[in-house]
Design a protein around this motif. Structure first.
Motif, PDB file in Angstrom:
ATOM      1  N   LEU A 137       0.874  -1.173   0.000  1.00  5.19           N
ATOM      2  CA  LEU A 137       0.000   0.000   0.000  1.00  5.19           C
ATOM      3  C   LEU A 137       0.909   1.220   0.000  1.00  5.19           C
ATOM      4  O   LEU A 137       1.463   1.605   1.032  1.00  5.19           O
ATOM      5  CB  LEU A 137      -0.909   0.030   1.234  1.00  5.19           C
ATOM      6  N   GLY A 138       1.120   1.810  -1.151  1.00  3.35           N
ATOM      7  CA  GLY A 138       2.027   2.948  -1.260  1.00  3.35           C
ATOM      8  C   GLY A 138       1.355   4.263  -0.910  1.00  3.35           C
ATOM      9  O   GLY A 138       0.154   4.305  -0.607  1.00  3.35           O
ATOM     10  N   PRO A 139       2.091   5.355  -0.945  1.00  7.16           N
ATOM     11  CA  PRO A 139       1.528   6.669  -0.643  1.00  7.16           C
ATOM     12  C   PRO A 139       0.645   7.156  -1.785  1.00  7.16           C
ATOM     13  O   PRO A 139       0.675   6.609  -2.889  1.00  7.16           O
ATOM     14  CB  PRO A 139       2.766   7.554  -0.489  1.00  7.16           C
ATOM     15  N   LEU A 140      -0.134   8.172  -1.512  1.00  9.04           N
ATOM     16  CA  LEU A 140      -1.005   8.757  -2.538  1.00  9.04           C
ATOM     17  C   LEU A 140      -0.381  10.037  -3.084  1.00  9.04           C
ATOM     18  O   LEU A 140       0.570  10.573  -2.519  1.00  9.04           O
ATOM     19  CB  LEU A 140      -2.376   9.065  -1.941  1.00  9.04           C
ATOM     20  N   ASN A 141      -0.966  10.536  -4.165  1.00  6.09           N
ATOM     21  CA  ASN A 141      -0.507  11.815  -4.722  1.00  6.09           C
ATOM     22  C   ASN A 141      -1.293  12.986  -4.142  1.00  6.09           C
ATOM     23  O   ASN A 141      -1.315  14.079  -4.710  1.00  6.09           O
ATOM     24  CB  ASN A 141      -0.615  11.806  -6.247  1.00  6.09           C
ATOM     25  N   VAL A 142      -1.978  12.740  -3.018  1.00  5.40           N
ATOM     26  CA  VAL A 142      -2.682  13.775  -2.258  1.00  5.40           C
ATOM     27  C   VAL A 142      -2.334  13.590  -0.789  1.00  5.40           C
ATOM     28  O   VAL A 142      -1.941  12.514  -0.366  1.00  5.40           O
ATOM     29  CB  VAL A 142      -4.217  13.694  -2.444  1.00  5.40           C
ATOM     30  N   THR A 143      -2.480  14.640  -0.013  1.00  4.46           N
ATOM     31  CA  THR A 143      -2.150  14.576   1.404  1.00  4.46           C
ATOM     32  C   THR A 143      -3.259  15.180   2.252  1.00  4.46           C
ATOM     33  O   THR A 143      -3.860  16.192   1.880  1.00  4.46           O
ATOM     34  CB  THR A 143      -0.812  15.295   1.701  1.00  4.46           C
ATOM     35  N   LEU A 144      -3.522  14.544   3.385  1.00  6.27           N
ATOM     36  CA  LEU A 144      -4.556  15.024   4.296  1.00  6.27           C
ATOM     37  C   LEU A 144      -4.054  16.085   5.264  1.00  6.27           C
ATOM     38  O   LEU A 144      -4.855  16.764   5.903  1.00  6.27           O
ATOM     39  CB  LEU A 144      -5.131  13.848   5.091  1.00  6.27           C
ATOM     40  N   SER A 145      -2.737  16.237   5.377  1.00 11.46           N
ATOM     41  CA  SER A 145      -2.175  17.175   6.344  1.00 11.46           C
ATOM     42  C   SER A 145      -1.747  18.505   5.744  1.00 11.46           C
ATOM     43  O   SER A 145      -1.436  19.435   6.481  1.00 11.46           O
ATOM     44  CB  SER A 145      -0.965  16.542   7.055  1.00 11.46           C
ATOM     45  N   LEU A 146      -1.715  18.600   4.421  1.00  9.83           N
ATOM     46  CA  LEU A 146      -1.235  19.808   3.764  1.00  9.83           C
ATOM     47  C   LEU A 146      -2.199  20.209   2.647  1.00  9.83           C
ATOM     48  O   LEU A 146      -2.824  19.355   2.011  1.00  9.83           O
ATOM     49  CB  LEU A 146       0.158  19.579   3.168  1.00  9.83           C
ATOM     50  N   SER A 147      -2.294  21.504   2.409  1.00 11.61           N
ATOM     51  CA  SER A 147      -3.167  22.006   1.351  1.00 11.61           C
ATOM     52  C   SER A 147      -2.394  22.151   0.047  1.00 11.61           C
ATOM     53  O   SER A 147      -1.259  22.635   0.048  1.00 11.61           O
ATOM     54  CB  SER A 147      -3.744  23.376   1.734  1.00 11.61           C
ATOM     55  N   ARG A 157      -8.414  20.892   1.617  1.00 11.07           N
ATOM     56  CA  ARG A 157      -7.869  19.569   1.356  1.00 11.07           C
ATOM     57  C   ARG A 157      -8.521  19.009   0.096  1.00 11.07           C
ATOM     58  O   ARG A 157      -9.733  19.136  -0.088  1.00 11.07           O
ATOM     59  CB  ARG A 157      -8.115  18.614   2.532  1.00 11.07           C
ATOM     60  N   ALA A 158      -7.726  18.383  -0.746  1.00 10.26           N
ATOM     61  CA  ALA A 158      -8.237  17.855  -2.011  1.00 10.26           C
ATOM     62  C   ALA A 158      -9.116  16.630  -1.802  1.00 10.26           C
ATOM     63  O   ALA A 158      -9.969  16.318  -2.641  1.00 10.26           O
ATOM     64  CB  ALA A 158      -7.076  17.506  -2.934  1.00 10.26           C
ATOM     65  N   VAL A 159      -8.901  15.919  -0.707  1.00 11.63           N
ATOM     66  CA  VAL A 159      -9.688  14.733  -0.369  1.00 11.63           C
ATOM     67  C   VAL A 159     -10.000  14.758   1.122  1.00 11.63           C
ATOM     68  O   VAL A 159      -9.368  15.482   1.898  1.00 11.63           O
ATOM     69  CB  VAL A 159      -8.940  13.422  -0.695  1.00 11.63           C
ATOM     70  N   THR A 160     -10.973  13.939   1.529  1.00 12.56           N
ATOM     71  CA  THR A 160     -11.295  13.802   2.946  1.00 12.56           C
ATOM     72  C   THR A 160     -10.668  12.526   3.504  1.00 12.56           C
ATOM     73  O   THR A 160     -10.244  11.633   2.751  1.00 12.56           O
ATOM     74  CB  THR A 160     -12.812  13.726   3.160  1.00 12.56           C
TER      75      THR A 160
END
Length: 487
Positions: free
Chosen positions: A126-136, A145-148
């Motif tokens: 399970l690799g990282p995503l191209n979006v982050t929940l901690s940074l805008s 945030r681009a995603v929830t």
């Protein structure tokens, strides 16, 4: 004997070896665009060249060959070719509907190779995503945030379902640069496949010893310890030489098995890697001799020859002995906070509370969130060890206000370094806050007012996010008024 029991037995006996880089091997395979498309995606409207996970479906022979090469070189564990196989990760290629098949087939190919080699294990990647929940992603809107959190949980849940169906032995949440994303992956894994052990591996991005989202290694461990991982480790970004102090620190902190799979040194001017197998393997041998590791392997730039050299270098060396640490309250923001015998008085900043500060309430109701952040800064500069945030006001959308404010706080390092106390009388608001906190925070509070069943369900939900909790001495009969009822 179950796969988990066999893994645990081997981890106590010797140092295990993980495979190496997949990107390097795929690049060296000299694939053409038609290899990525195959028959199934021949008429797909977008360019899919360079999507490695798609090869599980279009060139399974190539993927199977890479697994076999690493296992023949001495790897005990092979990782599935699913590093970006989530609905979020595949969106750029328009391949969201193929995600389940990518993961099932990726796991089956790894399973086939591992079973052919005999007594080997499969880690579902399970690799990282191209979006982050901690940074805008928006410089002018730091609370955006681009995603929830729920979006990320569902993306990983779909991946986990496929990996479990394909037959992995455990799940490897790897190359973590944002701990809140990792918490979502952990939640998905525990929701969908609670029987599969977890291996959690963080990426320290530079010599500062922090993740991309700003956490120190100890703060990271405090944040994910609730997952009770079988293995926790460090991988990517750095070579073994630069990674050494972080591996040493983790070996001291973690009360579980530890791993290290570094890059083949630091990248050169062209983005390639020059560290040769004897160099990487000698560094990892020193880690093993120092008692830092239970699993070693390779990341970017490593090859089966690196794996072969690493396996030979650690053969016969004793594995790290898992330490026992004193049980103490440990929390974190970007930095750790531990309450011990010498801590003294712990101060919780209470002015970021709409029920306790008229000034803060006015700012929130006026939608002046930057002014509200200034209140938080005053609390931290005044010596607060933790920061209490409460949005329980009439006519205020508590969930929205909590989410907006905590997202904004996450971008202010001076405040974000300390743990957050998410404070509300409404559980929906508490949960909204927990979905924004990458560190290990505290919930204030829950009680038995609505009965034991509701209390236990709320406690389980809080644990899902890795938070501590304040329990008030209330039950259906009201506030506890005697020693016997309180205790």
């Amino acid at each position: 004997m179950s796969a988990e029991a066999r893994i645990r037995e081997l981890l106590r006996e010797r140092i295990l070896v993980l495979d190496g880089a997949w990107g390097t091997m795929i690049q060296d395979a000299g694939l053409a665009p038609e290899d990525y498309r195959g028959e199934r995606f021949r008429d797909h409207p977008r360019d899919v060249t360079g999507d490695p996970d798609l090869l599980n479906l279009t060139r399974p022979d190539v993927v199977l060959g890479i697994h076999r090469a690493y296992l023949e070189a001495g790897a005990d564990v092979t990782t599935t070719n699913t590093f970006t196989a989530t609905r979020i990760g595949q969106a750029d290629y328009g391949l969201e509907e193929a995600v389940h098949d990518m993961n099932v087939q990726g796991a089956r190919l790894a399973r086939q190779a591992a079973d052919e080699a005999g007594s080997r294990f499969v880690a579902g990647s399970l690799g990282p995503l191209n979006v982050t929940l901690s940074l805008s992603p928006k410089v002018d809107d730091p609370a955006y945030r681009a995603v929830t959190f729920d979006d990320v949980v569902e993306a990983y849940a779909e991946q986990v379902r496929g990996l479990r169906e394909g037959g992995v032995d455990f799940l490897l949440v790897e190359t973590i640069f944002d701990t809140l994303n990792a918490k979502a992956a952990i939640a998905a894994a525990r929701d969908v496949a609670p029987e599969l052990p977890l291996w959690i591996s963080v990426t320290i991005v530079d010599l500062s010893g922090r993740t991309l989202s700003g956490q120190t290694l100890e703060a990271f461990w405090n944040s994910i310890e609730h997952a009770c991982p079988l293995i926790v480790g460090v991988n990517c970004s750095l070579g073994a030489k630069e990674m050494r102090p972080h591996v040493e620190e983790l070996s001291r902190l973690a009360e579980t098995f530890t791993s290290c799979h570094p890059n083949a040194g630091l990248p050169n001017a062209f983005g390639g890697y020059d560290e040769q197998p004897p160099d990487t393997s000698s560094l990892l041998r020193e880690f093993a001799e120092a008692g830092f590791v239970n699993v070693v392997g390779g990341c970017c730039g490593t090859t089966p020859e690196h794996t072969r050299a690493i396996a030979a270098a650690v053969e016969g060396l004793a594995p790290r002995v898992v330490p026992e640490r004193p049980r103490r309250p440990r929390f974190s923001g970007l930095e750790p906070f531990e309450i011990g015998p010498d801590t003294g008085f712990v101060m919780i900043g209470e002015r970021t509370n709409v029920t306790g500060s008229a000034r803060f309430r006015r700012l929130i109701e006026a939608n002046d969130y930057q002014g509200a952040v200034d209140v938080a800064l005053e609390q931290v500069r005044g010596g607060a060890n933790l920061l209490d945030v409460n949005m329980d006001a009439d006519l205020l959308d508590g969930e929205r206000a909590m989410t907006t404010f905590l997202n904004l706080l996450a971008t202010e390092p001076e405040v974000a370094r300390i743990p957050i106390v998410v404070d509300s009388s409404r559980f929906s608001v508490l949960e909204a806050g927990l979905k924004c906190v990458q560190g290990k925070g505290i919930v204030n509070s829950i009680s038995l007012k609505e009965g034991e069943g509701s209390f236990l369900e709320q406690a389980r939900r809080i644990r899902r996010y890795g938070a501590g909790v304040v329990v008030m001495a209330f039950d259906e009969q009201g506030q506890a008024d005697t020693v016997e009822r309180k205790v």
